[in-house]
Design a protein around this motif. Structure first.
Motif, mmCIF file in Angstrom:
data_model
loop_
_atom_site.group_PDB
_atom_site.id
_atom_site.type_symbol
_atom_site.label_atom_id
_atom_site.label_comp_id
_atom_site.label_asym_id
_atom_site.label_seq_id
_atom_site.Cartn_x
_atom_site.Cartn_y
_atom_site.Cartn_z
ATOM 1 N N LYS A 97 59.728 43.932 39.892
ATOM 2 C CA LYS A 97 58.356 43.514 39.570
ATOM 3 C C LYS A 97 58.362 42.226 38.746
ATOM 4 O O LYS A 97 57.576 41.313 38.995
ATOM 5 C CB LYS A 97 57.626 44.618 38.811
ATOM 6 C CG LYS A 97 57.271 45.813 39.647
ATOM 7 C CD LYS A 97 56.602 46.888 38.817
ATOM 8 C CE LYS A 97 56.384 48.151 39.612
ATOM 9 N NZ LYS A 97 55.801 49.221 38.796
ATOM 10 N N TRP A 98 59.262 42.153 37.755
ATOM 11 C CA TRP A 98 59.333 40.947 36.932
ATOM 12 C C TRP A 98 59.791 39.744 37.743
ATOM 13 O O TRP A 98 59.295 38.634 37.571
ATOM 14 C CB TRP A 98 60.277 41.165 35.746
ATOM 15 C CG TRP A 98 59.620 41.867 34.608
ATOM 16 C CD1 TRP A 98 59.804 43.162 34.243
ATOM 17 C CD2 TRP A 98 58.672 41.324 33.702
ATOM 18 N NE1 TRP A 98 59.025 43.457 33.160
ATOM 19 C CE2 TRP A 98 58.315 42.345 32.804
ATOM 20 C CE3 TRP A 98 58.086 40.079 33.561
ATOM 21 C CZ2 TRP A 98 57.403 42.157 31.783
ATOM 22 C CZ3 TRP A 98 57.179 39.884 32.534
ATOM 23 C CH2 TRP A 98 56.852 40.913 31.669
ATOM 24 N N LEU B 187 54.409 33.251 40.059
ATOM 25 C CA LEU B 187 53.835 32.268 39.133
ATOM 26 C C LEU B 187 54.412 30.880 39.364
ATOM 27 O O LEU B 187 53.688 29.879 39.298
ATOM 28 C CB LEU B 187 54.070 32.705 37.690
ATOM 29 C CG LEU B 187 53.180 33.842 37.200
ATOM 30 C CD1 LEU B 187 53.618 34.298 35.817
ATOM 31 C CD2 LEU B 187 51.733 33.421 37.192
ATOM 32 N N GLN C 167 59.450 39.314 41.043
ATOM 33 C CA GLN C 167 58.367 38.929 41.951
ATOM 34 C C GLN C 167 57.258 38.208 41.211
ATOM 35 O O GLN C 167 56.714 37.215 41.706
ATOM 36 C CB GLN C 167 57.808 40.158 42.670
ATOM 37 C CG GLN C 167 58.756 40.737 43.698
ATOM 38 C CD GLN C 167 58.253 42.043 44.277
ATOM 39 O OE1 GLN C 167 57.313 42.644 43.778
ATOM 40 N NE2 GLN C 167 58.895 42.496 45.344
ATOM 41 N N ALA C 168 56.938 38.676 40.016
ATOM 42 C CA ALA C 168 55.883 38.025 39.241
ATOM 43 C C ALA C 168 56.289 36.618 38.825
ATOM 44 O O ALA C 168 55.477 35.680 38.900
ATOM 45 C CB ALA C 168 55.540 38.864 38.010
ATOM 46 N N SER C 169 57.535 36.452 38.405
ATOM 47 C CA SER C 169 57.961 35.117 37.974
ATOM 48 C C SER C 169 58.045 34.158 39.153
ATOM 49 O O SER C 169 57.660 32.983 39.032
ATOM 50 C CB SER C 169 59.295 35.193 37.236
ATOM 51 O OG SER C 169 60.307 35.666 38.090
#
Length: 129
Positions: A11-12, A19, A14-16
């Protein structure tokens, strides 16, 4: 040390990456707007701004998908996440102490450089007379 689950790491990551790709799309849109301003492209190309915005979004999506689907980049980002979990961050007291030491050192070096600058200006003034 807290051990994070594999899903949390994904999740981290994919989020980074998401962004970063959003930032890429914004930079591309800004670049195309600046190009239109420099070369008056909006008057020469019909629907210039919607086309360039669509191109920027498509490029950002392609970059996101290519990063997430590439096994080498996915493994690399997973390894980076695992290494970040191993970092031991300083506590509040250590952070304040280090900040104070750095501020004192920068101030002292500023005075030293200022003294040398003053001395160099003084001696160059003597030479120029």
């Amino acid at each position: 040390m807290a051990v994070a689950s594999n899903d949390e790491g994904k999740k981290w990551i994919q989020a980074s990456v998401a962004l970063t790709c959003i930032l890429l799309g914004y930079v591309l849109i800004s670049f195309f707007e600046k190009m239109a301003e420099w070369f008056a492209l909006e008057s020469m190309v019909p629907y210039f701004f919607p086309i360039t915005q669509a191109i920027s979004v498509v490029v950002a999506l392609v970059v996101y998908i290519s990063i997430m689907k590439n096994p080498k980049s996915s493994d690399f980002l997973a390894n980076v996440y695992q290494e970040v979990l191993k970092v031991v961050w300083p506590d509040s007291q250590q952070t304040w102490r280090h900040t104070f030491v750095i501020m004192v050192a920068v101030t002292i070096m500023g005075f030293v450089f200022g003294f040398f600058d003053f001395g160099a200006n003084f001696f160059l003034g003597l030479v120029n007379k």
